[in-house]
Design a protein around this motif. Structure first.
Motif, PDB file in Angstrom:
ATOM      1  N   ALA A  66       2.883  -2.359  -4.474  1.00 54.56           N
ATOM      2  CA  ALA A  66       1.469  -2.090  -4.759  1.00 54.56           C
ATOM      3  C   ALA A  66       0.580  -2.596  -3.629  1.00 54.56           C
ATOM      4  O   ALA A  66      -0.348  -1.900  -3.177  1.00 54.56           O
ATOM      5  CB  ALA A  66       1.076  -2.738  -6.078  1.00 54.56           C
ATOM      6  N   LYS A  67       0.863  -3.800  -3.140  1.00 54.83           N
ATOM      7  CA  LYS A  67       0.079  -4.362  -2.035  1.00 54.83           C
ATOM      8  C   LYS A  67       0.378  -3.637  -0.724  1.00 54.83           C
ATOM      9  O   LYS A  67      -0.502  -3.444   0.117  1.00 54.83           O
ATOM     10  CB  LYS A  67       0.388  -5.853  -1.878  1.00 54.83           C
ATOM     11  N   ALA A  68       1.653  -3.243  -0.545  1.00 53.62           N
ATOM     12  CA  ALA A  68       2.051  -2.585   0.703  1.00 53.62           C
ATOM     13  C   ALA A  68       1.312  -1.273   0.899  1.00 53.62           C
ATOM     14  O   ALA A  68       0.950  -0.915   2.022  1.00 53.62           O
ATOM     15  CB  ALA A  68       3.563  -2.345   0.709  1.00 53.62           C
ATOM     16  N   LYS A  69       1.060  -0.530  -0.190  1.00 55.20           N
ATOM     17  CA  LYS A  69       0.327   0.737  -0.078  1.00 55.20           C
ATOM     18  C   LYS A  69      -1.077   0.499   0.480  1.00 55.20           C
ATOM     19  O   LYS A  69      -1.553   1.255   1.330  1.00 55.20           O
ATOM     20  CB  LYS A  69       0.259   1.423  -1.440  1.00 55.20           C
ATOM     21  N   ASP A  70      -1.721  -0.547  -0.018  1.00 56.49           N
ATOM     22  CA  ASP A  70      -3.059  -0.875   0.484  1.00 56.49           C
ATOM     23  C   ASP A  70      -2.996  -1.296   1.952  1.00 56.49           C
ATOM     24  O   ASP A  70      -3.840  -0.901   2.770  1.00 56.49           O
ATOM     25  CB  ASP A  70      -3.674  -2.000  -0.344  1.00 56.49           C
ATOM     26  N   ILE A  71      -1.990  -2.093   2.290  1.00 52.77           N
ATOM     27  CA  ILE A  71      -1.845  -2.571   3.670  1.00 52.77           C
ATOM     28  C   ILE A  71      -1.624  -1.407   4.626  1.00 52.77           C
ATOM     29  O   ILE A  71      -2.221  -1.347   5.708  1.00 52.77           O
ATOM     30  CB  ILE A  71      -0.682  -3.584   3.768  1.00 52.77           C
ATOM     31  N   LEU A  72      -0.780  -0.462   4.222  1.00 51.08           N
ATOM     32  CA  LEU A  72      -0.472   0.679   5.090  1.00 51.08           C
ATOM     33  C   LEU A  72      -1.686   1.572   5.300  1.00 51.08           C
ATOM     34  O   LEU A  72      -1.898   2.097   6.398  1.00 51.08           O
ATOM     35  CB  LEU A  72       0.692   1.477   4.501  1.00 51.08           C
ATOM     36  N   ILE A 278     -11.576  17.221  -2.646  1.00 57.76           N
ATOM     37  CA  ILE A 278     -10.358  16.490  -3.008  1.00 57.76           C
ATOM     38  C   ILE A 278      -9.676  16.011  -1.732  1.00 57.76           C
ATOM     39  O   ILE A 278      -9.567  16.763  -0.758  1.00 57.76           O
ATOM     40  CB  ILE A 278      -9.398  17.394  -3.802  1.00 57.76           C
ATOM     41  N   THR A 279      -9.225  14.772  -1.747  1.00 57.86           N
ATOM     42  CA  THR A 279      -8.429  14.239  -0.641  1.00 57.86           C
ATOM     43  C   THR A 279      -7.158  13.619  -1.204  1.00 57.86           C
ATOM     44  O   THR A 279      -7.147  13.137  -2.347  1.00 57.86           O
ATOM     45  CB  THR A 279      -9.207  13.168   0.153  1.00 57.86           C
ATOM     46  N   PRO A 280      -6.069  13.619  -0.430  1.00 57.14           N
ATOM     47  CA  PRO A 280      -4.839  12.965  -0.887  1.00 57.14           C
ATOM     48  C   PRO A 280      -5.027  11.450  -0.923  1.00 57.14           C
ATOM     49  O   PRO A 280      -5.473  10.860   0.060  1.00 57.14           O
ATOM     50  CB  PRO A 280      -3.796  13.365   0.177  1.00 57.14           C
ATOM     51  N   SER A 281      -4.698  10.831  -2.026  1.00 54.88           N
ATOM     52  CA  SER A 281      -4.928   9.393  -2.172  1.00 54.88           C
ATOM     53  C   SER A 281      -4.092   8.571  -1.208  1.00 54.88           C
ATOM     54  O   SER A 281      -4.492   7.483  -0.789  1.00 54.88           O
ATOM     55  CB  SER A 281      -4.622   8.968  -3.610  1.00 54.88           C
ATOM     56  N   LYS A 282      -2.915   9.075  -0.847  1.00 58.89           N
ATOM     57  CA  LYS A 282      -1.992   8.288  -0.034  1.00 58.89           C
ATOM     58  C   LYS A 282      -2.184   8.486   1.461  1.00 58.89           C
ATOM     59  O   LYS A 282      -1.448   7.926   2.268  1.00 58.89           O
ATOM     60  CB  LYS A 282      -0.545   8.627  -0.412  1.00 58.89           C
ATOM     61  N   GLN A 283      -3.165   9.301   1.824  1.00 60.16           N
ATOM     62  CA  GLN A 283      -3.418   9.547   3.240  1.00 60.16           C
ATOM     63  C   GLN A 283      -4.754   8.924   3.646  1.00 60.16           C
ATOM     64  O   GLN A 283      -5.758   9.123   2.967  1.00 60.16           O
ATOM     65  CB  GLN A 283      -3.452  11.055   3.535  1.00 60.16           C
ATOM     66  N   PRO A 284      -4.779   8.163   4.738  1.00 65.36           N
ATOM     67  CA  PRO A 284      -6.058   7.602   5.201  1.00 65.36           C
ATOM     68  C   PRO A 284      -6.979   8.702   5.715  1.00 65.36           C
ATOM     69  O   PRO A 284      -6.521   9.740   6.183  1.00 65.36           O
ATOM     70  CB  PRO A 284      -5.633   6.662   6.334  1.00 65.36           C
TER      71      PRO A 284
END
Length: 306
Positions: A66-72, A278-284
């Motif tokens: 969970a934290k790693a996703k935010d860090i990335l 709409i934007t992909p949540s996992k993409q910056p």
């Protein structure tokens, strides 16, 4: 701890498979397993529950993922911000929009955007709203632009999904777009029962046709006089008085482009459309796409009549 190791762990969490993750990162299964074990030794906790033909996250692994996703995400955004503006050369933005939005408000966004970023390449695809949702996931530097009724957003759980983020720009009522020579042009508002007496010009998209069918479902079968995907012909059909258009976000475009009057249709809030992106949540979101979105949000959209 290395960024690569966090990427490995997040991907394993998503796939539940070291084999699939190893193939994705083009490394051996042994190399991937060793990388995760090194991460476990550094942290002093097990991150994976290893069983025969089954891999799952430990409680510690779930917390770290969970934290790693935010860090990335922060890491990718930082890399983009640190890049000099010259890096914009060769960058590509992916835009997926519903057909009518693509031919109206998107054009205005593009003109403003290219003045600032003439070196950016743009890949634009027209799709129906439900296909935008499917295609936007996993794309980099991507945004989907759509308008949809609330029942559509609820049907596809758009507002509650974790893999995409929907951002509302405005909410629009429904308008009859008619030539000033027609009697309808003198009305301050019109009911669907009155509107069904007029021939209708339809933009030939699944989403638009479905909206019109539902709009007139209690009034009988409408006369779809002209069905077309040619936007210029659509507008000329309205301008000539041959048929009446039904729309929302196009009202201001009609006012600018021809002798049109936009008469509100009395439908309550049931047929209001939410216009958003709409934007992909996992993409910056890189700086160029962020500026594109800022321009989009500044457009003067919303309910308008005369």
């Amino acid at each position: 701890m290395r960024i690569e190791h966090l990427k490995y762990l997040v991907h394993i969490a998503e796939t539940g498979s070291i084999t699939k993750s190893a193939e994705f990162f083009h490394i051996s299964q042994q190399g991937l397993s060793q990388a995760i074990k090194r991460l476990e030794r550094q942290l002093g906790v097990p991150l994976l529950n290893r069983q025969v033909n089954k891999i799952s996250l430990s409680e510690e692994g779930k917390k770290l993922t969970a934290k790693a996703k935010d860090i990335l995400l922060i890491y990718e955004e930082l890399l983009m911000e640190l890049q000099p503006s010259i890096k914009a050369h060769g960058q590509e933005l992916n835009i997926i929009a519903t057909p009518l939005l693509s031919k109206t408000i998107l054009q205005r966004v593009l003109f403003a955007f290219f003045k600032k970023y003439p070196q950016i390449n743009m890949n634009i695809v027209e799709q129906q709203p439900h296909k935008i949702i499917d295609q936007i996931i996993g794309l980099k530097n991507a945004v989907g632009i759509l308008s949809a009724r609330k029942n559509f957003l609820n049907k596809y759980a758009v507002l509650n999904r974790r893999d995409i983020t929907f951002n509302k720009i405005t909410e629009c009522g429904v308008f009859a777009c008619a030539a000033k020579t027609l009697p309808i042009a003198n009305k301050s508002a019109i009911t669907t029962g009155e509107l069904i007496k007029y021939p209708i010009v339809v933009y030939n998209s699944e989403h638009h046709i479905q909206m019109l069918q539902e709009l007139f479902q209690n009034d009988g079968k409408p006369n779809f006089k002209v069905v077309t995907t040619d936007w210029d012909f659509y507008q000329k059909t309205v301008a000539s008085g041959i048929a009446v258009g039904v729309s929302t976000y196009l009202a201001k475009d009609f006012q600018k482009n021809g002798p049109f009057v936009n008469v509100p249709i009395e439908t309550g809030n049931e047929f209001n459309l939410l216009v958003g992106y709409i934007t992909p949540s996992k993409q910056p979101i890189n700086p160029f796409l962020n500026d594109f979105i800022k321009i989009l949000k500044k457009l003067p959209l919303g309910n308008s009549s005369r």
